[in-house]
Design an enzyme around this catalytic site. Structure first.
Site, mmCIF file in Angstrom:
data_model
loop_
_atom_site.group_PDB
_atom_site.id
_atom_site.type_symbol
_atom_site.label_atom_id
_atom_site.label_comp_id
_atom_site.label_asym_id
_atom_site.label_seq_id
_atom_site.Cartn_x
_atom_site.Cartn_y
_atom_site.Cartn_z
ATOM 1 N N CYS A 85 0.830 -1.207 0.000
ATOM 2 C CA CYS A 85 0.000 0.000 0.000
ATOM 3 C C CYS A 85 0.869 1.264 0.000
ATOM 4 O O CYS A 85 1.553 1.524 -0.982
ATOM 5 C CB CYS A 85 -0.984 -0.047 1.167
ATOM 6 N N HIS A 94 -3.985 -5.208 -0.312
ATOM 7 C CA HIS A 94 -3.718 -5.730 1.036
ATOM 8 C C HIS A 94 -3.755 -7.263 1.039
ATOM 9 O O HIS A 94 -4.815 -7.870 1.193
ATOM 10 C CB HIS A 94 -4.745 -5.175 2.030
ATOM 11 N N GLU A 137 -2.812 -9.298 3.252
ATOM 12 C CA GLU A 137 -3.062 -9.912 4.569
ATOM 13 C C GLU A 137 -4.518 -10.266 4.772
ATOM 14 O O GLU A 137 -4.865 -10.950 5.737
ATOM 15 C CB GLU A 137 -2.595 -8.981 5.687
#
Length: 223
Positions: free
Chosen positions: A104, A188, A190
């Site tokens: 990001c 993202h 994760e």
């Protein structure tokens, strides 16, 4: 702050069945620049065998190089990346000396560090169903995104980096790669919350730390 085991409070990424493995062995020491890091990213790094030391955003690169780390993580965070001049200069000093993985805002900072440019999107990317094409294997990932700026694809052409991922909705840059040196993604991986399609990037980071050899890297002039 140093993390050596995953938190089980709130959403602990990688705890849910079928996602990231919980490593019982710490194999790598990672310096994580905190530009606004999400805890589940740190959980996943720990779950992949990393001892993570979270550092203030303005920590000098020399301190990281003297710290005996195996790799550097550039975290997510809010806002315009261009004013984060200290982060850009730190990353320029680290590229080629330690393996780097950015997410990001960390991805945007890496893009600026190699000599690219960033710009404000007319409409930000928000939410959990953005299709991204992974160029090297011609595969589409469904991703979670939350940003208002992007790396200018044309500005990367004359740098050491190449575009590794693109957004299928608007063709914006979603990833950068400097083979054997560093990589980053705009979205993202994760998945907290969101799809798990990009969890492989954490394995890629540990593979990079295993195979990394320092090198002199020719970087463009920062914008």
């Amino acid at each position: 702050a140093r993390l050596t085991e995953r938190s089980l409070s709130g959403f602990a990424a990688g705890v849910e069945e079928g996602t990231a493995p919980a490593s019982s062995e710490t194999r790598w020491r990672v310096a994580a620049y905190d530009y606004g890091a999400k805890h589940n990213i740190l959980d996943l790094l720990v779950g992949h065998g990393c001892e993570v030391t979270v550092l203030p955003a303005a920590t000098p690169a020399d301190d990281v190089l003297a710290g005996g780390f195996d790799g550097v993580f550039l975290s997510n965070g809010p806002g315009d990346p261009e004013p984060v001049s200290y982060g850009i200069e730190n990353v320029r000093s680290l590229l080629g000396k330690l393996p780097v993985f950015g997410i990001c805002l960390g991805h945007q900072i890496m893009g600026l560090a190699v000599g690219g440019r960033t710009y404000k999107l007319p409409f930000g990317h928000r939410g959990s169903n953005h299709p991204v094409k992974r160029i090297d294997v011609d595969r589409v990932e469904i991703t979670c995104q939350n940003h208002g700026f992007a790396v200018d694809a044309a500005s990367i052409d004359q740098t050491a980096a190449t575009v590794s991922h693109t957004n299928l909705n608007d063709s914006t840059v979603e990833g950068l790669d400097i083979p054997g040196i560093a990589f980053s993604v705009q979205y993202h991986p994760e998945s907290g919350p969101g799809p798990h399609d990009a969890r492989y990037l954490f394995d890629r980071f540990t593979d990079l730390m295993t195979s990394f050899e320092s090198t002199e890297l020719s970087l463009g002039v920062t914008a």
